[in-house]
Design a protein around this motif. Structure first.
Motif, short mmCIF file in Angstrom:
data_model
loop_
_atom_site.label_atom_id
_atom_site.label_comp_id
_atom_site.label_asym_id
_atom_site.label_seq_id
_atom_site.Cartn_x
_atom_site.Cartn_y
_atom_site.Cartn_z
N ARG A 1 15.12 114.77 23.40
CA ARG A 1 14.10 114.11 24.21
C ARG A 1 13.50 115.07 25.24
NH1 ARG A 1 17.09 108.38 25.65
NH2 ARG A 1 17.07 107.50 23.55
N SER B 1 9.57 116.45 25.40
CA SER B 1 8.66 116.31 26.55
C SER B 1 8.15 117.67 27.02
CB SER B 1 9.40 115.60 27.70
OG SER B 1 9.82 114.32 27.30
N LEU C 1 8.20 112.46 33.52
CA LEU C 1 8.71 111.58 32.47
C LEU C 1 9.86 112.22 31.71
CD1 LEU C 1 8.49 108.99 30.79
CD2 LEU C 1 6.76 110.14 29.40
N ALA C 2 9.74 113.53 31.43
CA ALA C 2 10.81 114.24 30.71
C ALA C 2 12.11 114.24 31.52
CB ALA C 2 10.37 115.68 30.43
N ASP D 1 13.68 110.77 31.49
CA ASP D 1 14.33 110.54 30.20
C ASP D 1 15.66 111.28 30.13
OD1 ASP D 1 14.36 109.20 27.85
OD2 ASP D 1 13.12 110.63 26.75
N ILE E 1 5.36 118.78 24.78
CA ILE E 1 4.11 118.09 25.12
C ILE E 1 3.46 118.72 26.34
CG2 ILE E 1 3.14 115.89 25.90
CD1 ILE E 1 5.28 114.50 24.21
N THR F 1 3.94 114.42 32.98
CA THR F 1 4.72 114.60 31.75
C THR F 1 6.10 115.18 32.07
OG1 THR F 1 2.67 115.00 30.52
CG2 THR F 1 4.74 115.63 29.47
#
Length: 308
Positions: free
Chosen positions: A243, A247, A211-212, A215, A250, A208
């Protein structure tokens, strides 16, 4: 980079108009008595004050050009006299507003570059419009003059290089996190009985975060290096922060869930730290929701909260 240049011009347009109109008023008298000869003398003075000007020319009250272009560029000077420019937007605006104006960027028919035009009306003693002084300036030149940190300045170029370097470094970190996350559970192979739930949660957090960061890198590279247009018209003027925070929220939520499961099984007396973490995540969600609400309200009010 044209979109970014137009965006920067929109931000500094008021300042650019004030600066150009000041230069024009300092070198050209608003009322003349000596005819076109005096206007030509004023243009010589104006050309020295504005060496960045692509072309300087004069229109009469009917919009017809009365002298040839004056320019430091050999390909742009020495022609244009007699051309009818009464259909140009800057002529109509000058006639309707009766003051010095500055246009939006438009493609020049001569140089094929984006230019802006500043005009300055000249009247006789009775208030009749005699001439309109027109100054064409390349969009990039006006940005260099008024906005030193523009994309075409030395600082702007250095800024793009720095953002590109940081984007590359962050992307490398994201790749390392990705492979670390993959390797943390791939070691179990296909034997489901050997799978460790804690390791699965840790892998999820690492993926995660990866991914953050990807992004974040995408937003920085597109906006600061490539100069793509920001989606300000939909209230997304701070996509990078939104964004990334989403993230992170999350990832923290997964971490809190992992702690709840872990302490519920091993030591229930330590559940309170997990509860505190859940409370912190909830606070972040509420804060982000308030921020998004106010951002969209600003856009709904025709950009009254945007920077000019």
């Amino acid at each position: 980079m044209v979109i970014k240049e137009i965006q920067e011009y929109a931000q500094i347009r008021t300042k650019a108009r004030a600066y150009l109109c000041y230069i024009l008023s300092r070198n050209i008298s608003k009322h003349i008595e000596g005819g076109i000869e005096q206007v030509i003398r004023n243009i010589d003075s104006l050309q020295k004050a504005l060496p960045q000007a692509e072309a300087i020319y004069v229109l009469d009250g009917k919009g017809e050009q009365v002298i040839d272009n004056v320019s430091n560029n050999e390909t742009l000077k020495g022609f244009g006299k007699g051309e009818d420019r009464s259909n140009r937007a800057y002529y109509y605006r000058t006639m309707s507003e009766h003051r010095c104006i500055l246009t939006d960027p438009y493609p020049s028919l001569v140089s094929n570059h984006l230019v802006v035009t500043s005009t300055f009306p000249i009247y006789d003693q009775e208030g009749k419009l005699l001439y309109i002084i027109c100054v064409d300036i390349n969009l990039r030149d006006i940005l260099r003059m008024v906005h030193p940190s523009s994309v075409d300045s030395s600082f702007g170029t250095l800024s793009k290089v720095v953002y590109a370097a940081f984007s590359a470094a962050l992307f490398a970190v994201a790749i390392l996190l990705f492979f670390k996350g993959i390797s943390s559970f791939m070691g179990f192979g296909f034997d489901i009985s050997k799978i460790d739930i804690n390791e699965m949660f840790k892998a999820t957090i690492l993926l995660t975060l990866s991914l953050a960061i990807v992004d974040l890198v995408k937003a920085i590279f597109e906006e600061e290096v490539l100069g793509h247009e920001k989606k300000e018209n939909r209230g997304d003027s701070h996509q990078t922060m939104v964004r990334f925070l989403g993230s992170i929220i999350i990832a923290l939520s997964i971490e809190a869930l992992m702690l709840v499961f872990k302490f519920a099984i091993t030591d229930p007396s330590h559940l309170m730290p997990a509860v505190y973490l859940i409370g912190a995540v909830t606070t972040l969600i509420i804060g982000l929701s308030i921020y998004l609400k106010f951002s969209r309200d600003c856009v709904d009010k025709e950009g009254s909260c945007k920077k000019n």
